[in-house]
Write an enzyme that holds these catalytic residues in place. Structure first.
Site: not given
Lengths: 270, 270
Positions: A95-97
């Site tokens: 998700a690369k949040r």
């Protein structure tokens, strides 16, 4: 899932294969488009056909968000299916949040608690208080972007920051964060030359390695420079496996591609 | 929406206020919890009560994802409501996304095309080919994180990279990306001392400024150092406005808080 459990699975299956579930309705077999939830049906078939060859599955959230509410439902069904039927699989929300503290906690809750993924990928640009909220979740893992597989990695990640490349600063700095034992890192297979450097800073951490196959990274090089005595690698392949065929035999063909990678991995595990 | 249209709205309303729609079910008025979609009902009431005082609305995706499918539906309903009823509002998906090229395109499609936000926030760590897919959407804006409002901004963003702080490298490098005229930047109000430096690199760009209010940033300082001849600022406030009251009068109280900020803004617009 604990790191020890993951290592045991890797040794049992002689595989450190992670399969990327990056589902594109334009690329899946057309006969699935008539089903109620083509994304989930596709994932279910791929998982059922490959679960004994892989130790991890990684849906990339972008591919689900692109289909709106239907995509989000398919993502939830996919992680539920994995957790119920294959609890031995290590699950990664790609998700690369990353956001300010109270907001990162919301993301962590969504992916690590409600959907019950074992791990999530996180971008480090906002620093310590954007990552620690993820690390606070016990029994979960936070996979920080260190050196990514794309060309743009050279824009900032490999630039020298106070005498050391940014990705090395990220690796070193993050070791001091609270609950850093829950950290893993993304290091792209296309940057195999860098693996020895990465290992000099984080010898014991697991590395999630995208970029083998379609992006051109070499599995042999990744293993030569990246493997540690606990293996310490999860190598991801998505397109090369899941889109091996667009016909009725797509799951079988996906299995055949996964088997090739698993067998190569077994040879490096010795 | 074009930048010219946004500037015209700012001048018409004497406001550069952006309202952050960061909805937490534990903080909204309890009487709304009995409605079918409390998140949307809350947003609708806040928007209706404040639209003539604000020029932008910014839902942070984390707060919606935390409620799973229901949250995603509420986000879609909120942006639809804004686009149908208040098309003059500049809408920002505060999603802080970023991935390799074909994956970033998926995020861009989800937020800029399907949901039809005017803009999205993006993290720069993965470099050019992770941001350009967003910039490719015509008539849309990509708001890159430069210097964020949190303490962790000092971990990497202000570290010297080849003789210049990382956030300055991000500002300078991004100016060379394709369709860079569609760029805006996040610069936190808590770092007001840095605004003059930011303006020396991007004199003409719009800056999205979080951190006024709850996080302690000063609006006066932001305007003194950050305003340009097209105003060039969108100052966000979330908690201070949307949670002004938990009673039946919550929308009125939100309006009262928005009015205070708008009046202060009008004074700086002269």
């Amino acid at each position: 899932m604990t790191t020890q459990q993951l290592v045991a699975e890797i040794q049992r299956k002689k595989s450190f294969l992670c399969i990327g579930l990056d589902v594109d309705l334009d690329k899946i077999p057309p006969h699935l488009l008539d089903t109620e939830d083509p994304i989930f049906e596709f994932n279910k078939a791929i998982i059922d056909a490959t679960h004994d060859l892989a130790v991890a599955y990684k849906p990339n959230s972008a591919f689900y968000e692109a289909y709106g509410v239907k995509g989000w439902i398919a993502l939830e069904k996919t992680i539920d299916y994995l957790n119920k039927n294959y609890p031995e699989q290590f699950t990664i929300a790609d998700a690369k949040r990353g956001d300010i503290g109270n907001t990162s906690t919301r993301y962590a809750k969504a992916f690590l608690e409600d959907m019950n993924f074992d791990s999530i990928t996180v971008a480090p640009y906002m620093g310590k208080d954007s990552v620690e909220p993820f690390l606070a979740f016990q029994g979960k893992h936070t996979i920080v972007l260190a050196l990514t597989s794309n060309e743009g990695a050279f824009d900032f990640q490999t630039k020298e920051v106070e005498g050391k490349e940014l990705y090395k600063q990220v690796l070193e700095t993050s070791k001091n964060w609270k609950n850093s034992e829950n950290l893993m890192y993304v290091v792209g297979a296309t940057k195999a030359d860098f693996f020895a450097e990465v290992r000099s800073i984080v010898p014991d951490s697991f590395l999630l390695v995208p970029g083998v196959g379609a992006q051109g990274g070499s599995l042999a090089d990744v293993c030569r420079y990246g493997m540690n005595d606990q293996v310490g690698l999860l190598v991801n392949s998505a397109r090369g496996i899941i889109y091996a065929s667009r016909k009725e035999d797509f799951a079988e063909q996906a299995r055949a591609e996964a088997l090739k990678l698993q067998q190569e991995m077994a040879s490096y595990l010795g």
